[in-house]
Motif scaffolding. Structure first.
Motif, mmCIF file in Angstrom:
data_model
loop_
_atom_site.group_PDB
_atom_site.id
_atom_site.type_symbol
_atom_site.label_atom_id
_atom_site.label_comp_id
_atom_site.label_asym_id
_atom_site.label_seq_id
_atom_site.Cartn_x
_atom_site.Cartn_y
_atom_site.Cartn_z
ATOM 1 N N GLU A 94 6.666 -8.890 -24.193
ATOM 2 C CA GLU A 94 5.498 -9.385 -24.921
ATOM 3 C C GLU A 94 5.145 -10.815 -24.523
ATOM 4 O OE1 GLU A 94 3.416 -7.619 -26.844
ATOM 5 O OE2 GLU A 94 4.648 -5.973 -26.070
ATOM 6 N N GLU A 104 2.791 -11.135 -34.120
ATOM 7 C CA GLU A 104 2.405 -10.189 -33.071
ATOM 8 C C GLU A 104 3.616 -9.707 -32.288
ATOM 9 O OE1 GLU A 104 -0.438 -7.798 -31.030
ATOM 10 O OE2 GLU A 104 -0.445 -8.872 -32.944
ATOM 11 N N GLN A 108 4.419 -5.647 -32.010
ATOM 12 C CA GLN A 108 4.474 -4.909 -30.745
ATOM 13 C C GLN A 108 5.880 -4.503 -30.348
ATOM 14 O OE1 GLN A 108 1.903 -3.630 -29.617
ATOM 15 N NE2 GLN A 108 0.365 -4.849 -30.701
ATOM 16 N N THR A 109 6.901 -5.201 -30.807
ATOM 17 C CA THR A 109 8.277 -4.766 -30.528
ATOM 18 C C THR A 109 8.774 -3.797 -31.592
ATOM 19 O OG1 THR A 109 9.262 -6.618 -31.749
ATOM 20 C CG2 THR A 109 8.838 -6.950 -29.383
ATOM 21 N N GLU A 110 8.135 -3.821 -32.776
ATOM 22 C CA GLU A 110 8.553 -3.015 -33.928
ATOM 23 C C GLU A 110 9.957 -3.377 -34.405
ATOM 24 O OE1 GLU A 110 6.212 1.052 -33.988
ATOM 25 O OE2 GLU A 110 7.386 0.927 -32.141
ATOM 26 N N TYR A 213 -2.757 2.638 -23.483
ATOM 27 C CA TYR A 213 -1.770 1.664 -23.938
ATOM 28 C C TYR A 213 -2.414 0.660 -24.895
ATOM 29 C CZ TYR A 213 2.241 -1.529 -23.640
ATOM 30 O OH TYR A 213 3.327 -2.321 -23.928
ATOM 31 N N ALA A 214 -3.666 0.276 -24.629
ATOM 32 C CA ALA A 214 -4.370 -0.631 -25.538
ATOM 33 C C ALA A 214 -4.526 0.010 -26.914
ATOM 34 C CB ALA A 214 -5.729 -0.999 -24.960
ATOM 35 N N GLU A 216 -2.565 2.325 -28.203
ATOM 36 C CA GLU A 216 -1.228 2.361 -28.802
ATOM 37 C C GLU A 216 -0.894 1.032 -29.450
ATOM 38 O OE1 GLU A 216 3.185 2.042 -26.912
ATOM 39 O OE2 GLU A 216 1.905 3.608 -26.054
ATOM 40 N N ARG A 217 -1.208 -0.061 -28.776
ATOM 41 C CA ARG A 217 -0.916 -1.389 -29.304
ATOM 42 C C ARG A 217 -1.775 -1.698 -30.525
ATOM 43 N NH1 ARG A 217 2.023 -4.700 -25.957
ATOM 44 N NH2 ARG A 217 0.953 -6.596 -26.672
ATOM 45 N N GLU A 218 -3.026 -1.286 -30.500
ATOM 46 C CA GLU A 218 -3.908 -1.512 -31.639
ATOM 47 C C GLU A 218 -3.469 -0.685 -32.846
ATOM 48 O OE1 GLU A 218 -6.381 -3.035 -34.138
ATOM 49 O OE2 GLU A 218 -6.143 -3.812 -32.094
ATOM 50 N N ARG A 220 -0.414 0.160 -33.545
ATOM 51 C CA ARG A 220 0.753 -0.519 -34.114
ATOM 52 C C ARG A 220 0.312 -1.681 -35.000
ATOM 53 N NH1 ARG A 220 3.956 0.710 -29.277
ATOM 54 N NH2 ARG A 220 3.196 -1.135 -28.189
ATOM 55 N N ARG A 221 -0.687 -2.415 -34.525
ATOM 56 C CA ARG A 221 -1.190 -3.555 -35.294
ATOM 57 C C ARG A 221 -1.810 -3.095 -36.618
ATOM 58 N NH1 ARG A 221 -4.190 -5.238 -31.615
ATOM 59 N NH2 ARG A 221 -2.601 -6.528 -30.583
#
Length: 230
Positions: A94, A104, A108-110, A213-214, A216-218, A220-221
């Protein structure tokens, strides 16, 4: 006695330091003079860690700190003392992607707050990152890679290439493409541009996150925000 400052605590080697040093084969022992319950030391054959008991409402945080005198000259073993942990590698991923703040990084790492704080403290103690305040009230820090931290980037780049080649289906696509800034070509998973033949380093490349991937990251957020509000 050696005096250290860490996380706004004054710490020093206490009377039991030598016994712990001998047991751990290292030379790091932390003890708070003003708040003796804050720091205690646990030992491991390969690395030292400390607990900051009063963080996050009294729950313990563990930070691994590489020992100064490990029992091997193997560079792989010594490297693993610092980065041989899933959460540490994800934090570094990250940071290389430009994320610098705690929330953040956690999203993203959870990782749990305790796990993340422990890894950040260990990375700082091992000279991989530095903290810089970005807000005074309340005091908040962002995390920046040092020269030592950036020197690890080729390992992450190689791990990415191996993971794309051996751990994914072709239908999933490449998570992050890298474009050679000079000629505009996609370098794929290589260290040499296939278009112009130039060797490429991190500064030569423009990362492009795939839509999958974008998303997936969104997601998670969004899930993190929902949990906070709930």
């Amino acid at each position: 006695m050696a005096i250290y400052h860490y996380e706004n605590h004054m710490v020093k080697r206490d009377a039991g330091f030598e016994a712990r040093r001998k047991a751990s084969r290292g030379r790091h022992a932390l003890w708070s003079e003003a708040r003796p319950a804050v720091f205690s030391v646990c030992t491991n054959a390969r690395s030292m860690c400390y607990y900051e008991i009063n963080s996050f409402g009294g729950r313990k945080i563990v930070a691994r700190v590489a020992v100064e005198n490990p029992d091997t000259v193997c560079p792989v073993a010594r490297s693993l003392d610092i980065v041989g942990d899933k959460w540490t590698v994800l934090v570094l991923r990250e940071l290389y992607m430009g994320v610098s703040r705690f929330e953040e990084l956690q999203i993203q790492t959870e990782a749990t707050p305790q796990m993340l704080a422990g890894r950040l403290k260990a990375l700082e103690a091992n000279g991989m990152i530095e903290r810089h305040p970005y807000n005074e009230k309340p005091l908040r820090y962002e995390y920046r890679l040092t020269r030592k931290g950036w020197a690890f980037y080729p390992v992450i780049y190689a791990l990415r290439a191996w993971g794309e080649g051996w751990c994914k289906d072709e239908s999933e696509g490449v998570a992050v493409r890298f474009i050679h800034r000079e000629c505009g070509a996609d370098v794929g998973l290589a260290n040499v541009c296939p278009n112009c033949g130039a060797p490429v380093a991190r500064d030569d490349l423009q990362p492009v996150v795939s839509s999958h991937y974008a998303k997936e990251r969104e997601e998670r957020r969004a899930a993190f925000k929902d949990r906070q509000q709930g």
